[in-house]
Design a protein around this motif. Structure first.
Motif, mmCIF file in Angstrom:
data_model
loop_
_atom_site.group_PDB
_atom_site.id
_atom_site.type_symbol
_atom_site.label_atom_id
_atom_site.label_comp_id
_atom_site.label_asym_id
_atom_site.label_seq_id
_atom_site.Cartn_x
_atom_site.Cartn_y
_atom_site.Cartn_z
ATOM 1 N N HIS A 302 9.326 -13.072 0.456
ATOM 2 C CA HIS A 302 9.117 -12.985 -0.992
ATOM 3 C C HIS A 302 8.005 -12.014 -1.392
ATOM 4 O O HIS A 302 7.585 -12.005 -2.545
ATOM 5 C CB HIS A 302 8.848 -14.366 -1.594
ATOM 6 N N TYR A 303 7.532 -11.200 -0.463
ATOM 7 C CA TYR A 303 6.502 -10.223 -0.786
ATOM 8 C C TYR A 303 7.103 -8.854 -1.061
ATOM 9 O O TYR A 303 8.092 -8.444 -0.446
ATOM 10 C CB TYR A 303 5.496 -10.099 0.362
ATOM 11 N N ILE A 304 6.497 -8.156 -2.014
ATOM 12 C CA ILE A 304 6.850 -6.765 -2.305
ATOM 13 C C ILE A 304 5.610 -5.950 -1.951
ATOM 14 O O ILE A 304 4.687 -5.801 -2.752
ATOM 15 C CB ILE A 304 7.241 -6.573 -3.784
ATOM 16 N N ASP A 305 5.571 -5.427 -0.749
ATOM 17 C CA ASP A 305 4.348 -4.792 -0.242
ATOM 18 C C ASP A 305 4.129 -3.376 -0.773
ATOM 19 O O ASP A 305 2.999 -2.933 -0.924
ATOM 20 C CB ASP A 305 4.376 -4.745 1.289
ATOM 21 N N ASP A 306 5.218 -2.644 -1.010
ATOM 22 C CA ASP A 306 5.108 -1.207 -1.273
ATOM 23 C C ASP A 306 5.218 -0.839 -2.742
ATOM 24 O O ASP A 306 5.296 0.340 -3.084
ATOM 25 C CB ASP A 306 6.197 -0.462 -0.492
ATOM 26 N N ALA A 307 5.236 -1.827 -3.645
ATOM 27 C CA ALA A 307 5.515 -1.517 -5.043
ATOM 28 C C ALA A 307 4.314 -0.951 -5.784
ATOM 29 O O ALA A 307 4.460 -0.069 -6.629
ATOM 30 C CB ALA A 307 6.021 -2.767 -5.764
ATOM 31 N N ILE A 308 3.116 -1.414 -5.475
ATOM 32 C CA ILE A 308 1.961 -1.059 -6.302
ATOM 33 C C ILE A 308 0.951 -0.198 -5.568
ATOM 34 O O ILE A 308 0.574 0.876 -6.031
ATOM 35 C CB ILE A 308 1.277 -2.344 -6.817
ATOM 36 N N GLY A 309 0.472 -0.640 -4.421
ATOM 37 C CA GLY A 309 -0.576 0.103 -3.729
ATOM 38 C C GLY A 309 -1.943 -0.243 -4.293
ATOM 39 O O GLY A 309 -2.244 -1.394 -4.579
ATOM 40 N N ALA A 310 -2.800 0.757 -4.500
ATOM 41 C CA ALA A 310 -4.171 0.524 -4.967
ATOM 42 C C ALA A 310 -4.222 0.439 -6.488
ATOM 43 O O ALA A 310 -3.422 1.047 -7.196
ATOM 44 C CB ALA A 310 -5.086 1.640 -4.486
ATOM 45 N N LEU A 311 -5.203 -0.340 -6.973
ATOM 46 C CA LEU A 311 -5.447 -0.436 -8.411
ATOM 47 C C LEU A 311 -6.943 -0.317 -8.666
ATOM 48 O O LEU A 311 -7.751 -1.033 -8.060
ATOM 49 C CB LEU A 311 -4.946 -1.776 -8.972
ATOM 50 N N LYS A 312 -7.298 0.581 -9.577
ATOM 51 C CA LYS A 312 -8.693 0.727 -9.973
ATOM 52 C C LYS A 312 -9.069 -0.388 -10.950
ATOM 53 O O LYS A 312 -8.186 -1.038 -11.519
ATOM 54 C CB LYS A 312 -8.904 2.089 -10.635
ATOM 55 N N PRO A 313 -10.337 -0.612 -11.176
ATOM 56 C CA PRO A 313 -10.754 -1.622 -12.162
ATOM 57 C C PRO A 313 -10.121 -1.352 -13.531
ATOM 58 O O PRO A 313 -10.166 -0.222 -14.035
ATOM 59 C CB PRO A 313 -12.276 -1.469 -12.209
ATOM 60 N N GLY A 314 -9.491 -2.350 -14.100
ATOM 61 C CA GLY A 314 -8.846 -2.213 -15.404
ATOM 62 C C GLY A 314 -7.463 -1.587 -15.359
ATOM 63 O O GLY A 314 -6.786 -1.520 -16.386
ATOM 64 N N GLU A 315 -7.019 -1.151 -14.197
ATOM 65 C CA GLU A 315 -5.721 -0.472 -14.100
ATOM 66 C C GLU A 315 -4.590 -1.494 -14.039
ATOM 67 O O GLU A 315 -4.747 -2.602 -13.529
ATOM 68 C CB GLU A 315 -5.695 0.417 -12.859
ATOM 69 N N LYS A 316 -3.414 -1.074 -14.569
ATOM 70 C CA LYS A 316 -2.218 -1.925 -14.595
ATOM 71 C C LYS A 316 -1.073 -1.233 -13.878
ATOM 72 O O LYS A 316 -1.028 -0.004 -13.786
ATOM 73 C CB LYS A 316 -1.801 -2.226 -16.040
ATOM 74 N N ALA A 317 -0.140 -2.044 -13.394
ATOM 75 C CA ALA A 317 1.058 -1.504 -12.751
ATOM 76 C C ALA A 317 2.235 -2.405 -13.096
ATOM 77 O O ALA A 317 2.088 -3.632 -13.203
ATOM 78 C CB ALA A 317 0.871 -1.420 -11.242
#
Length: 447
Positions: A302-317
C-alpha cells in the motif's frame, strides 16, 4: 532506520461509535507522564483481564446480533402483505372505497329524483306529484345514510392504516436501535482486542533495550509529525460497479524542515451490504503524478514510494489516485485510507499522526439486482495495537436504515425489505479496514 506505523482499530471503529471509546479509555492510556496523584490513576488492565474482556465483549456481540436478526425479521413481517394489520387496513380501505361509491350512486339518485319532480307540469295529476315527491324524499334519506356510512368507513380505513403504519414505524425503530447496539458491541469487541494486542506487545517489549520489540536495542523510533498532512479531494460518496473514479491526495510539508523522501500510503477496503463478506478484491487503486502521468498500481504494501520525493518546508505535492470498481462488484460499503511517511538521509523518520479515512457506498452495476442482505455475525479475531488516531474526511458514510411515516404509508409489501441496509456492515468495514493501516511497515521492515 526503521519505519513503523501502528494505528488503532478501536479508534477507526470510533468513527461511527465514539462513545464506546469512553469505556475503554484506561486500556488506551497515553504514555506521557501522568500529572494526577497516584491514587487517582486507574490500574492498567492485565493481559488476563483483557482476554476476559474480549471474551465477554464477543459474547455480548453475539447476543445483540441475534437481537438484530430478530428485529430484522419483525420488519419483514410488519411490511408483509399478509401481516394482519396490513390485511385489515386493505379491507378497511376497500370498504371505504365501496361506501364512497355507494354514496356517489345515492347522490346521483337524488339528482334524478329532483329532476323528475321538477319536470312535472303544473296540471300534473296529484298522484304523480305525490309519487315524485316520495321518490325524492326516499333518495335523500338513502343519500344521507350512504354519507354516514362512507364517513364512518373512511374513518375506520384511516384508523386501520394508522395502526399498520405505527406497527411498521415501531418495527423499523426497533431495528435501528438493534443495529446501533450491534455497532456498539462490535466496537467494544474491536477496542478490547486492540487493547489486548497492545498489552501483549508491551509484554514482548519488556527487556528489549529500545522498546520497539525487535531485540536490536536501536534508538530512534519514527515519530508522529503533525506538520505532515494528507487531504483527500474529489472522492464521491457513491461509486458504481464497472466504473473508474479519479480523485487526488494532497500531501503538505507543514514543518520547518526539509523532508528528503516523502512516501504516500493508500489502501482501500470494502464489504458487501451485510458487512460479513470482504469484497476488496474487486477494487483496484492506481496512481499517477504530473511528472509520472502513466497509471501505476499501488503496491501490495500500500505504499507509493516514487510519487513525491523530497518536500521543502511549506511545499505541497498532489498524487492522483484512480479507483477501478470491477463490474462484478456487489453493492456494499467501501473505505479509503491515506497517510504519509518521510525518511531523511540522516536516518530520522516520521509519519502523519492521523490517516485520512473516506467512506463511500458501492452500487451494483445497472441491471443486476442487489442481493437481499442476510446478516451474519462477524468479528475481528486479530486486532492492531492502539496508538494513533484515525480522522474521517469522507462524505459518504453509511447509516442505519431509517424511515418516516410518509414513506411507510406508501409501503404495503415486502419489497420494502430491500431498502433495509444493515448498518453493522459499516462498522465491520471500519474495523477490518483499519487492519491495512496496521500493516504499514511494521517494526523490522527496512525503509
Amino acid at each position: 532506520m526503521k519505519i513503523r506505523r501502528i494505528l488503532a482499530t478501536a479508534v477507526a471503529v470510533a468513527v461511527t461509535t465514539p462513545a464506546v471509546m469512553l469505556s475503554v479509555t484506561p486500556a488506551f492510556a497515553d504514555t506521557k507522564p501522568d500529572t494526577k496523584p497516584a491514587a487517582q490513576t486507574p490500574a492498567k488492565p492485565s493481559v488476563e483481564e483483557l482476554e476476559k474482556a474480549v471474551a465477554e465483549a464477543k459474547k455480548a456481540y453475539d447476543a445483540v446480533f441475534a437481537a438484530e436478526k430478530t428485529a430484522y425479521a419483525a420488519v419483514e413481517a410488519a411490511v408483509s402483505d399478509t401481516a394482519p394489520l396490513n390485511v385489515a387496513a386493505k379491507a378497511a380501505r376497500q370498504a371505504a372505497d365501496d361506501a364512497a361509491a355507494a354514496k356517489s350512486t345515492a347522490d346521483e339518485a337524488v339528482t334524478v329524483a329532483q329532476a323528475a319532480l321538477d319536470a312535472l307540469d303544473e296540471d300534473a295529476a296529484e298522484a304523480d306529484r305525490t309519487a315524485a315527491e316520495k321518490a325524492l324524499a326516499d333518495a335523500k334519506t338513502a343519500a344521507a345514510t350512504a354519507t354516514t356510512t362512507a364517513t364512518t368507513a373512511e374513518a375506520e380505513a384511516t384508523a386501520a392504516r394508522k395502526l399498520a403504519t405505527d406497527a411498521k414505524v415501531a418495527a423499523f425503530t426497533a431495528l435501528s436501535k438493534a443495529q446501533d447496539a450491534t455497532k456498539e458491541a462490535l466496537a467494544a469487541v474491536t477496542a478490547a482486542e486492540a487493547a489486548l494486542e497492545r498489552a501483549k506487545k508491551e509484554e514482548e517489549n519488556q527487556g528489549d533495550g529500545d522498546g520497539d520489540g525487535d531485540g536490536d536495542g536501536e534508538e530512534g523510533e519514527c515519530i508522529d509529525e503533525p506538520g505532515l498532512t494528507t487531504v483527500v479531494k474529489g472522492l464521491p460518496s457513491k461509486v458504481t460497479a464497472g466504473t473508474a473514479t479519479t480523485f487526488s491526495v494532497r500531501v503538505t510539508n507543514g514543518t520547518d524542515k526539509h523532508l528528503d523522501q516523502v512516501i504516500t500510503y493508500a489502501a482501500v477496503h470494502a464489504t458487501d451490504k451485510s458487512g460479513a463478506k470482504d469484497i476488496a478484491k474487486y477494487l483496484k487503486l492506481t496512481w499517477s503524478t504530473a511528472s509520472s502521468p502513466k497509471w501505476r498500481n499501488v503496491g501490495g504494501d500500500h505504499y507509493i514510494d516514487d510519487a513525491i520525493g523530497a518536500l521543502k518546508p511549506g511545499e505541497k505535492a498532489d498524487v492522483k489516485l484512480r479507483l477501478d470498481v470491477d463490474a462484478k462488484t456487489p453493492a456494499g460499503q467501501g473505505l479509503t485510507f491515506v497517510a504519509g511517511d518521510y525518511l531523511n538521509e540522516d536516518g530520522t523518520c516520521g509519519l502523519t499522526p492521523d490517516a485520512a479515512v473516506d467512506t463511500f457506498d458501492i452500487e451494483a452495476a445497472p441491471g443486476k439486482p442487489a442481493p437481499k442482505p442476510t446478516p451474519k455475525p462477524s468479528t475481528s479475531t486479530t486486532a492492531p495495537t492502539a496508538g494513533n488516531g484515525v480522522t474521517p474526511q469522507g462524505s459518504g458514510t453509511s447509516v442505519p436504515a431509517t424511515t418516516t411515516n410518509s414513506t411507510l404509508a406508501a409501503t404495503g409489501s415486502s419489497d420494502a425489505t430491500t431498502q433495509l441496509a444493515l448498518a453493522s456492515g459499516a462498522a465491520v468495514a471500519l474495523g477490518a479496514g483499519a487492519m491495512f493501516l496496521v500493516r504499514r511497515r511494521k517494526t523490522g521492515a527496512d525503509a
